[in-house]
Design an enzyme around this catalytic site. Structure first.
Site, short mmCIF file in Angstrom:
data_model
loop_
_atom_site.label_atom_id
_atom_site.label_comp_id
_atom_site.label_asym_id
_atom_site.label_seq_id
_atom_site.Cartn_x
_atom_site.Cartn_y
_atom_site.Cartn_z
NE ARG A 52 -3.64 2.64 0.98
CZ ARG A 52 -4.63 2.93 1.80
NH1 ARG A 52 -5.10 2.02 2.62
NH2 ARG A 52 -5.18 4.12 1.80
CG ASP B 192 -8.59 1.06 3.16
OD1 ASP B 192 -7.82 1.59 3.98
OD2 ASP B 192 -9.71 1.52 2.89
#
Length: 166
Positions: free
Chosen positions: A91, A103
């Site tokens: 990420r 996420d």
């Protein structure tokens, strides 16, 4: 961790950007769920992983799920650990609503409400997101939103209820 008390958290997991041919969004969420099942975490419940449409400009579909975990980490410590797991999955925090390999969001916690720089619990937008509420309702039907007093199942029903035209 000494005499710290344990906390229960609801964590939303999502991915819509494969890291490689084998690390698809679904597999990235599965791997994160596996990671959240080991110290300093203990998995209490995990939802199935659902596929959902994107929000914002992203065109890729998401793999979404939810976990209920127990840990002695306080909210800022947990957020730090979650960000490390996201970074390890590739990420890069570049833009809001962009594609992401992973996420991880703290949705609720057993302490009720929390507010500090960069962290608000309950998650400010979760009540309006079916892709969070559907897996959350699956694993935590008895939990209540500290602001509304409603269960995730009730919040989901309100969100999915057809609106009458005016």
């Amino acid at each position: 961790m000494g005499g710290k008390t344990s906390h229960i958290y609801a964590i939303a997991l999502g991915s819509n950007q494969p890291r490689s041919r084998t690390l698809t969004p679904r597999r990235l969420v599965e791997k994160a769920m596996e990671r959240l099942s080991h110290k300093p975490f203990a998995a209490i419940a995990r939802s199935i992983i659902i596929e959902t449409s994107p929000l914002g400009p992203s065109r890729r579909r998401y793999a979404n799920g939810c976990m209920i975990i127990e840990t002695r980490l306080d909210p800022p410590e947990l957020l730090d650990k979650l960000h490390k797991i996201e970074r390890k999955a590739g990420r890069k925090r570049q833009r809001t609503w962009g594609a992401r390999t992973l996420d991880l969001d703290i949705i609720l916690w057993s302490g009720g409400m929390w507010g500090s720089d960069g962290l608000v619990i309950p998650h400010p937008a979760y009540r309006a997101r079916g892709f969070v509420l559907k897996p959350l309702a699956e694993v935590s039907s008895r939990w209540r939103d500290p602001l509304s007093g409603l269960s995730p199942r009730h919040l989901l029903a309100r969100l999915e209820k057809p609106r009458k035209p005016r």
